[in-house]
Scaffold this motif. Structure first.
Motif, PDB file in Angstrom:
ATOM      1  N   LEU A  57       0.821  -1.213   0.000  1.00 54.75           N
ATOM      2  CA  LEU A  57       0.000   0.000   0.000  1.00 54.75           C
ATOM      3  C   LEU A  57       0.857   1.265   0.000  1.00 54.75           C
ATOM      4  CD1 LEU A  57      -2.781   1.313   0.116  1.00 54.75           C
ATOM      5  CD2 LEU A  57      -2.765   0.974   2.584  1.00 54.75           C
ATOM      6  N   TRP A  58       1.956   1.278   0.751  1.00 57.88           N
ATOM      7  CA  TRP A  58       2.810   2.465   0.805  1.00 57.88           C
ATOM      8  C   TRP A  58       3.381   2.794  -0.574  1.00 57.88           C
ATOM      9  CZ3 TRP A  58       7.805   1.979  -0.763  1.00 57.88           C
ATOM     10  CH2 TRP A  58       8.383   0.709  -0.707  1.00 57.88           C
ATOM     11  N   MET A  59       3.720   1.760  -1.354  1.00 57.14           N
ATOM     12  CA  MET A  59       4.261   1.991  -2.685  1.00 57.14           C
ATOM     13  C   MET A  59       3.174   2.488  -3.632  1.00 57.14           C
ATOM     14  SD  MET A  59       6.155  -0.617  -5.294  1.00 57.14           S
ATOM     15  CE  MET A  59       7.752  -0.584  -4.494  1.00 57.14           C
ATOM     16  N   ALA A  60       1.978   1.915  -3.514  1.00 59.18           N
ATOM     17  CA  ALA A  60       0.866   2.342  -4.358  1.00 59.18           C
ATOM     18  C   ALA A  60       0.536   3.815  -4.121  1.00 59.18           C
ATOM     19  CB  ALA A  60      -0.357   1.474  -4.085  1.00 59.18           C
ATOM     20  N   ILE A  61       0.534   4.236  -2.871  1.00 60.05           N
ATOM     21  CA  ILE A  61       0.240   5.634  -2.550  1.00 60.05           C
ATOM     22  C   ILE A  61       1.334   6.545  -3.085  1.00 60.05           C
ATOM     23  CG2 ILE A  61       0.027   7.282  -0.636  1.00 60.05           C
ATOM     24  CD1 ILE A  61      -1.437   5.028   0.898  1.00 60.05           C
ATOM     25  N   SER A  62       2.571   6.128  -2.941  1.00 60.31           N
ATOM     26  CA  SER A  62       3.694   6.926  -3.441  1.00 60.31           C
ATOM     27  C   SER A  62       3.636   7.068  -4.966  1.00 60.31           C
ATOM     28  CB  SER A  62       5.013   6.283  -3.015  1.00 60.31           C
ATOM     29  OG  SER A  62       6.096   7.001  -3.539  1.00 60.31           O
ATOM     30  N   LEU A  63       3.370   5.966  -5.659  1.00 63.00           N
ATOM     31  CA  LEU A  63       3.263   6.023  -7.122  1.00 63.00           C
ATOM     32  C   LEU A  63       2.064   6.862  -7.559  1.00 63.00           C
ATOM     33  CD1 LEU A  63       4.128   2.319  -8.032  1.00 63.00           C
ATOM     34  CD2 LEU A  63       5.525   4.349  -8.509  1.00 63.00           C
ATOM     35  N   LYS A  64       0.967   6.765  -6.833  1.00 61.01           N
ATOM     36  CA  LYS A  64      -0.229   7.550  -7.165  1.00 61.01           C
ATOM     37  C   LYS A  64       0.029   9.045  -7.039  1.00 61.01           C
ATOM     38  CE  LYS A  64      -4.613   8.241  -7.969  1.00 61.01           C
ATOM     39  NZ  LYS A  64      -5.115   8.139  -9.330  1.00 61.01           N
ATOM     40  N   LYS A  65       0.755   9.448  -5.996  1.00 60.39           N
ATOM     41  CA  LYS A  65       1.076  10.868  -5.811  1.00 60.39           C
ATOM     42  C   LYS A  65       1.896  11.412  -6.979  1.00 60.39           C
ATOM     43  CE  LYS A  65       1.054  11.069  -0.773  1.00 60.39           C
ATOM     44  NZ  LYS A  65       1.888  11.214   0.435  1.00 60.39           N
ATOM     45  N   LYS A  66       2.713  10.530  -7.586  1.00 60.35           N
ATOM     46  CA  LYS A  66       3.563  10.933  -8.713  1.00 60.35           C
ATOM     47  C   LYS A  66       2.889  10.695 -10.059  1.00 60.35           C
ATOM     48  CE  LYS A  66       7.617   9.795  -6.014  1.00 60.35           C
ATOM     49  NZ  LYS A  66       8.723   8.852  -5.809  1.00 60.35           N
ATOM     50  N   HIS A  67       1.600  10.323 -10.035  1.00 62.66           N
ATOM     51  CA  HIS A  67       0.819  10.044 -11.244  1.00 62.66           C
ATOM     52  C   HIS A  67       1.446   8.928 -12.075  1.00 62.66           C
ATOM     53  CE1 HIS A  67      -1.563  13.569 -10.301  1.00 62.66           C
ATOM     54  NE2 HIS A  67      -0.440  14.273 -10.185  1.00 62.66           N
ATOM     55  N   LYS A  68       1.968   7.909 -11.403  1.00 63.21           N
ATOM     56  CA  LYS A  68       2.607   6.776 -12.077  1.00 63.21           C
ATOM     57  C   LYS A  68       1.736   5.521 -12.058  1.00 63.21           C
ATOM     58  CE  LYS A  68       6.474   8.995 -12.765  1.00 63.21           C
ATOM     59  NZ  LYS A  68       6.865   9.456 -14.071  1.00 63.21           N
ATOM     60  N   CYS A  69       0.563   5.590 -11.411  1.00 63.93           N
ATOM     61  CA  CYS A  69      -0.321   4.422 -11.379  1.00 63.93           C
ATOM     62  C   CYS A  69      -1.736   4.847 -11.015  1.00 63.93           C
ATOM     63  CB  CYS A  69       0.186   3.383 -10.377  1.00 63.93           C
ATOM     64  SG  CYS A  69      -0.176   3.773  -8.653  1.00 63.93           S
ATOM     65  N   ASN A  70      -2.647   3.920 -11.230  1.00 61.63           N
ATOM     66  CA  ASN A  70      -4.016   4.036 -10.744  1.00 61.63           C
ATOM     67  C   ASN A  70      -4.226   2.911  -9.750  1.00 61.63           C
ATOM     68  OD1 ASN A  70      -4.888   6.260 -12.277  1.00 61.63           O
ATOM     69  ND2 ASN A  70      -5.168   4.942 -14.049  1.00 61.63           N
ATOM     70  N   ILE A  71      -4.798   3.225  -8.610  1.00 63.17           N
ATOM     71  CA  ILE A  71      -5.057   2.219  -7.583  1.00 63.17           C
ATOM     72  C   ILE A  71      -6.426   1.613  -7.834  1.00 63.17           C
ATOM     73  CG2 ILE A  71      -5.366   1.819  -5.119  1.00 63.17           C
ATOM     74  CD1 ILE A  71      -3.437   4.147  -4.603  1.00 63.17           C
ATOM     75  N   ARG A  72      -6.485   0.292  -7.868  1.00 56.72           N
ATOM     76  CA  ARG A  72      -7.756  -0.406  -8.037  1.00 56.72           C
ATOM     77  C   ARG A  72      -8.426  -0.526  -6.674  1.00 56.72           C
ATOM     78  NH1 ARG A  72      -7.532  -5.487 -11.721  1.00 56.72           N
ATOM     79  NH2 ARG A  72      -9.703  -4.912 -11.913  1.00 56.72           N
ATOM     80  N   VAL A  73      -9.690  -0.201  -6.636  1.00 54.94           N
ATOM     81  CA  VAL A  73     -10.442  -0.285  -5.389  1.00 54.94           C
ATOM     82  C   VAL A  73     -10.576  -1.761  -5.010  1.00 54.94           C
ATOM     83  CG1 VAL A  73     -12.653   0.190  -4.287  1.00 54.94           C
ATOM     84  CG2 VAL A  73     -11.719   1.803  -5.929  1.00 54.94           C
ATOM     85  N   PRO A  74     -10.207  -2.107  -3.773  1.00 57.22           N
ATOM     86  CA  PRO A  74     -10.355  -3.507  -3.354  1.00 57.22           C
ATOM     87  C   PRO A  74     -11.813  -3.947  -3.441  1.00 57.22           C
ATOM     88  CG  PRO A  74      -9.057  -2.266  -1.765  1.00 57.22           C
ATOM     89  CD  PRO A  74      -9.613  -1.275  -2.733  1.00 57.22           C
ATOM     90  N   THR A  75     -12.043  -5.203  -3.760  1.00 60.75           N
ATOM     91  CA  THR A  75     -13.419  -5.698  -3.924  1.00 60.75           C
ATOM     92  C   THR A  75     -14.225  -5.564  -2.638  1.00 60.75           C
ATOM     93  OG1 THR A  75     -12.646  -7.936  -3.450  1.00 60.75           O
ATOM     94  CG2 THR A  75     -12.830  -7.318  -5.763  1.00 60.75           C
ATOM     95  N   TRP A  76     -13.575  -5.690  -1.491  1.00 59.78           N
ATOM     96  CA  TRP A  76     -14.293  -5.593  -0.223  1.00 59.78           C
ATOM     97  C   TRP A  76     -14.700  -4.156   0.096  1.00 59.78           C
ATOM     98  CZ3 TRP A  76     -12.098  -2.286   3.186  1.00 59.78           C
ATOM     99  CH2 TRP A  76     -10.726  -2.038   3.055  1.00 59.78           C
ATOM    100  N   MET A  77     -14.176  -3.174  -0.653  1.00 63.06           N
ATOM    101  CA  MET A  77     -14.423  -1.765  -0.341  1.00 63.06           C
ATOM    102  C   MET A  77     -15.534  -1.151  -1.204  1.00 63.06           C
ATOM    103  SD  MET A  77     -11.412   0.976   0.193  1.00 63.06           S
ATOM    104  CE  MET A  77     -11.785   2.701   0.382  1.00 63.06           C
ATOM    105  N   THR A  78     -16.165  -1.934  -2.070  1.00 64.37           N
ATOM    106  CA  THR A  78     -17.263  -1.410  -2.868  1.00 64.37           C
ATOM    107  C   THR A  78     -18.509  -1.259  -1.999  1.00 64.37           C
ATOM    108  OG1 THR A  78     -17.989  -3.594  -3.559  1.00 64.37           O
ATOM    109  CG2 THR A  78     -16.370  -2.478  -4.979  1.00 64.37           C
ATOM    110  N   VAL A  79     -19.419  -0.423  -2.421  1.00 68.73           N
ATOM    111  CA  VAL A  79     -20.648  -0.183  -1.656  1.00 68.73           C
ATOM    112  C   VAL A  79     -21.439  -1.472  -1.517  1.00 68.73           C
ATOM    113  CG1 VAL A  79     -22.844   1.067  -1.639  1.00 68.73           C
ATOM    114  CG2 VAL A  79     -20.749   2.236  -2.339  1.00 68.73           C
ATOM    115  N   GLU A  80     -21.533  -2.237  -2.600  1.00 63.81           N
ATOM    116  CA  GLU A  80     -22.305  -3.481  -2.556  1.00 63.81           C
ATOM    117  C   GLU A  80     -21.704  -4.471  -1.569  1.00 63.81           C
ATOM    118  OE1 GLU A  80     -20.982  -2.302  -5.527  1.00 63.81           O
ATOM    119  OE2 GLU A  80     -22.789  -1.243  -6.153  1.00 63.81           O
ATOM    120  N   ALA A  81     -20.382  -4.630  -1.603  1.00 59.46           N
ATOM    121  CA  ALA A  81     -19.717  -5.580  -0.707  1.00 59.46           C
ATOM    122  C   ALA A  81     -19.857  -5.152   0.754  1.00 59.46           C
ATOM    123  CB  ALA A  81     -18.247  -5.718  -1.080  1.00 59.46           C
ATOM    124  N   LEU A  82     -19.720  -3.861   1.029  1.00 60.45           N
ATOM    125  CA  LEU A  82     -19.846  -3.384   2.406  1.00 60.45           C
ATOM    126  C   LEU A  82     -21.282  -3.509   2.913  1.00 60.45           C
ATOM    127  CD1 LEU A  82     -17.501  -0.268   2.300  1.00 60.45           C
ATOM    128  CD2 LEU A  82     -17.080  -2.444   3.446  1.00 60.45           C
TER     129      LEU A  82
END
Length: 113
Positions: A57-82
């Motif tokens: 997660l720390w790497m994903a956030i760092s890459l996202k801040k630099k516009h080097k990636c898009n983070i995929r929303v975890p399946t458990w974090m969707t409205v339907e799943a919650l």
């Protein structure tokens, strides 16, 4: 930081957040690293554009801040799943939901960034 006596033997909220940042999350990289990534926690396969990659997660956030990636929303974090998780927990008193161990910290970090 001064903590109450009964909390001195436990982890602080910042330490728990630090541990949660090591959980793997899926990203879609916009860069090609061409080589495997050597981290203290182990080796990750190289990042490839237009392919789903699992990184801490720390790497994903760092890459996202630099516009080097898009983070995929975890399946458990969707409205339907919650919503389904809430219904499951309300219908039974015998077990907890199957959310990840650090789900609150992960969700907070993703929503902040």
């Amino acid at each position: 930081m001064a903590l109450p006596k009964h909390l001195k033997n436990g982890l602080t909220p910042l330490e728990i957040e630090f541990l949660a940042e090591n959980e793997l999350i899926e990203i879609e990289a916009a860069i090609d690293t061409r080589a495997d990534l050597e981290l203290l926690s182990g080796t990750l396969p190289g990042l490839k554009p237009l392919r789903t990659n699992s990184v801490p997660l720390w790497m994903a956030i760092s890459l996202k801040k630099k516009h080097k990636c898009n983070i995929r929303v975890p399946t458990w974090m969707t409205v339907e799943a919650l919503t389904q998780t809430l219904k499951d927990e309300q219908s039974t008193d015998e077990r907890f939901s199957s959310l990840p161990y650090h789900y609150m910290e992960i969700a907070q970090l993703l929503l902040e960034k």
